[in-house]
Design a protein around this motif. Structure first.
Motif, PDB file in Angstrom:
ATOM      1  N   ASN A  42      42.211  53.506  42.730  1.00 19.75           N
ATOM      2  CA  ASN A  42      42.543  52.084  42.779  1.00 19.75           C
ATOM      3  C   ASN A  42      43.008  51.676  44.165  1.00 19.75           C
ATOM      4  O   ASN A  42      43.406  52.514  44.977  1.00 19.75           O
ATOM      5  N   LEU A  43      42.946  50.369  44.377  1.00 19.84           N
ATOM      6  CA  LEU A  43      43.497  49.780  45.594  1.00 19.84           C
ATOM      7  C   LEU A  43      44.846  49.179  45.202  1.00 19.84           C
ATOM      8  O   LEU A  43      44.911  48.206  44.457  1.00 19.84           O
ATOM      9  N   PHE A  52      47.844  44.722  58.079  1.00 19.87           N
ATOM     10  CA  PHE A  52      47.339  43.373  58.379  1.00 19.87           C
ATOM     11  C   PHE A  52      48.304  42.527  59.206  1.00 19.87           C
ATOM     12  O   PHE A  52      48.068  41.343  59.410  1.00 19.87           O
ATOM     13  N   VAL A  53      49.384  43.146  59.677  1.00 18.64           N
ATOM     14  CA  VAL A  53      50.360  42.359  60.435  1.00 18.64           C
ATOM     15  C   VAL A  53      49.855  42.101  61.853  1.00 18.64           C
ATOM     16  O   VAL A  53      49.484  43.025  62.572  1.00 18.64           O
ATOM     17  N   GLY A  54      49.831  40.835  62.252  1.00 20.95           N
ATOM     18  CA  GLY A  54      49.505  40.464  63.628  1.00 20.95           C
ATOM     19  C   GLY A  54      48.089  40.795  64.048  1.00 20.95           C
ATOM     20  O   GLY A  54      47.863  41.162  65.194  1.00 20.95           O
ATOM     21  N   ILE A 110      39.687  45.176  55.007  1.00 21.68           N
ATOM     22  CA  ILE A 110      39.763  45.126  53.545  1.00 21.68           C
ATOM     23  C   ILE A 110      38.427  45.533  52.936  1.00 21.68           C
ATOM     24  O   ILE A 110      38.384  46.210  51.896  1.00 21.68           O
ATOM     25  N   ASP A 111      37.304  45.181  53.586  1.00 23.75           N
ATOM     26  CA  ASP A 111      35.997  45.626  53.088  1.00 23.75           C
ATOM     27  C   ASP A 111      35.893  47.146  53.057  1.00 23.75           C
ATOM     28  O   ASP A 111      35.391  47.733  52.099  1.00 23.75           O
ATOM     29  N   ALA A 126      43.478  38.611  45.755  1.00 23.68           N
ATOM     30  CA  ALA A 126      42.124  38.907  46.215  1.00 23.68           C
ATOM     31  C   ALA A 126      41.980  40.357  46.668  1.00 23.68           C
ATOM     32  O   ALA A 126      40.893  40.927  46.571  1.00 23.68           O
ATOM     33  N   TYR A 127      43.059  40.951  47.165  1.00 25.79           N
ATOM     34  CA  TYR A 127      42.947  42.258  47.803  1.00 25.79           C
ATOM     35  C   TYR A 127      43.117  43.441  46.859  1.00 25.79           C
ATOM     36  O   TYR A 127      42.456  44.456  47.022  1.00 25.79           O
ATOM     37  N   PHE A 128      44.045  43.324  45.904  1.00 29.68           N
ATOM     38  CA  PHE A 128      44.463  44.555  45.218  1.00 29.68           C
ATOM     39  C   PHE A 128      44.089  44.581  43.745  1.00 29.68           C
ATOM     40  O   PHE A 128      43.965  43.549  43.093  1.00 29.68           O
TER      41      PHE A 128
END
Lengths: 248, 285
Positions: free
Chosen positions: A31-32, A165-167, A177-178, A202-204
């Protein structure tokens, strides 16, 4: 054998202050998984404690019923960008090559095949044109992609990413993410410390909402509910999502 | 120049001095590269000062100063770790407390143990009085240091660049740290005769920093640092014997001049090209 990642009764303290209180959760592998929570909630501390990178007071962590120390080479860790010395004398392709080191025997050097594999991983993140640049010359998003390439080079089954994903720019974020989704589709397990609440759904697949203790964990749609989210964040959740909540 | 070469052929002591100081220059450059990239420059200074009581006690016991020095070097490294990890004292303060205490103890012990060597000789080195046995000792230390770095280069590189990743995949980063402390102590002990306690830190930091300004590849940085260390030793020894100057001090000043040249003229990181680049980009705007 159960294919799970299990954390039970994990406690961590810094100089007497509790950073994590009795943290327990379990997820299916493959899983993500996102770890979210307000600043100072102990998100980074959680993955560091899971990997025994910092001392814990008590608790147990296992993946597929194995203690972490038995499967270390199978764990790829991507540190926060602020943890890296970007002035270090190393170029992009050599940084990615470091990812092959866990699978190279003592006293051995990376082979030609290792170098080719590292170059392939660099291509996967679209950074092959920067192979001979020193890592400090890159933008934040490019740096993050190089470190993801390093993790890919490790051929691990378990990926732990601390605030990837920071900055960083939008294009890099989408590319990362892909790749993480592809890894998940290949059956790998990916755990990500994450900040931005607007993209959580959307991401996890799975989510841990943390504020020193586990507020809620489970499938993402069961955790991202206003009544649950507001337990961790003092502000109104709808407002948080509208704001993008980059700096909560 | 010719007379220096003639002297070299004629005098055994000058040959010993040259060989010893070249070896010291090389291993200082190699270990120094790791020390500066790990942000442990102050640690190098600390260990070099803290071996002093070990040297004194070795004289008292009539054993080779190497054993006492290595023992105190390691005690210092461990002591600093204990103080900084088990209290709120920051590591640079811990380093200051521990090494100055040992250095003070060393000053007292040396004055009590005055036999073959006096304090000045240990503090500032005396490369021209290197005995063949010291040269053998330096050679053995150099072989050990270079061999360990060669064999464990992969592990040393990754734990220096990204200690968290190294620990995540199971490298014993704490033991690697103490391993480097042992190598640092050995290097320091080998350097005592050439440049002395006070200036060892310069040989560790300066050639490595010069190399750091010239390359973006860590293995190249190590090679260049070793080269600059050796070059400083050769030029320094030549100047000091020609003009009858303190050899350790001259070697350090030569290393510093090499650093200044790199600081100004380095194509990638020198101030000259950097300021030219800034002017250019300003002009293009």
């Amino acid at each position: 054998m159960r294919k799970t990642i299990e954390v039970s009764h994990l406690n961590v303290s810094y100089f007497g202050n509790k950073a994590l209180k009795d943290v327990s959760f379990s997820f299916q592998t493959g899983n993500l998984i996102g770890i979210i929570g307000p600043n100072g909630a102990g998100k980074s501390t959680l993955i560091k404690a899971m990997l025994h990178l910092i001392p814990t007071d008590s608790g147990n962590v296992s993946i597929n019923d194995q203690p972490i120390k038995n499967i270390r080479r199978n764990i790829a860790y991507v540190p926060q960008r602020s943890d890296i010395d970007w002035d270090f004398p190393i170029v992009v392709k050599d940084t990615v090559l470091l990812g092959t080191f866990p699978n190279i025997k003592l006293f051995r050097r990376p082979s030609k095949a290792d170098k080719e594999w590292a170059a392939h991983c660099l291509e996967k993140v679209g950074m092959q044109d920067y192979a001979t640049r020193q890592i400090g010359e890159l933008s934040g998003g490019q740096q993050q992609r190089v470190f993801l390439a390093r993790a890919l080079a490790q051929k691990a089954d378990f990926f732990f990413l601390d605030e990837p994903f920071v900055g960083i720019d939008v294009a890099s974020e989408e590319m990362i993410i892909d790749i993480l989704r592809d890894l998940r589709d290949e059956g790998k397990t990916v755990m990500v410390v994450h900040h931005d609440l607007s993209k959580v759904e959307a991401y996890f697949d799975e989510l841990i909402l943390l504020n020193k203790e586990v507020i809620e964990s489970g499938p993402v749609q069961e955790v991202v509910r206003p009544d649950i989210m507001s337990k961790a964040y003092s502000m109104d959740f709808n407002m948080l999502q509208q704001m993008g909540a980059h700096n909560v | 120049m010719m007379s220096f070469i003639a002297d070299l052929q004629q005098y055994q002591f000058l040959q010993n001095a040259l060989i010893t100081s070249i070896m010291v220059g090389i291993i200082c450059g190699v270990i120094g590269s790791f020390i500066i990239m790990r942000g442990m420059a102050l640690m190098g200074d600390a260990i070099s000062h803290a071996v002093l009581p070990g040297v004194a006690i070795s004289y008292m016991l009539g054993i080779n100063y190497f054993y006492g020095a290595v023992f105190f070097g390691i005690v210092t490294a461990v002591g600093i770790g204990v103080v900084s990890q088990n209290s709120r004292i920051k590591s640079d303060s811990a380093i200051g407390i521990v090494f100055s205490a040992f250095f003070a103890l060393g000053v007292i012990l040396i004055s009590k143990a005055q036999t073959a060597t006096d304090l000045t000789q240990i503090l500032f080195g005396s490369v021209l009085s290197v005995r063949p046995s010291d040269m053998i000792m330096t050679l053995i230390i150099s072989v050990i240091v270079l061999l360990v770095v060669f064999l464990f280069y992969k592990e040393l590189l990754i734990s220096t660049f990204d200690a968290t990743m190294a620990a995540a995949y199971g490298l014993p980063t704490k033991w690697i740290h103490y391993g480097i402390m042992v190598l640092l102590t050995l290097t320091t002990v080998a350097s005592l005769q050439t440049v002395g306690v006070i200036l060892v830190v310069a040989m560790l930091i300066t050639p490595a920093s010069t190399a750091y300004l010239l390359t973006n590849k860590f293995s190249m940085m190590i090679t260049l640092a070793a080269f600059f260390g050796a070059l400083s030793s050769v030029i320094g020894l030549y100047i000091s014997s020609e003009y009858n100057l303190e050899s350790g001090a001259v070697i350090v000043l030569v290393a510093t001049i090499l650093f200044l040249l790199a600081f100004i003229f380095s194509p990638k990181h020198g101030v000259l090209w950097r300021s030219l680049r800034t002017k250019k980009s300003k002009a293009s705007i």
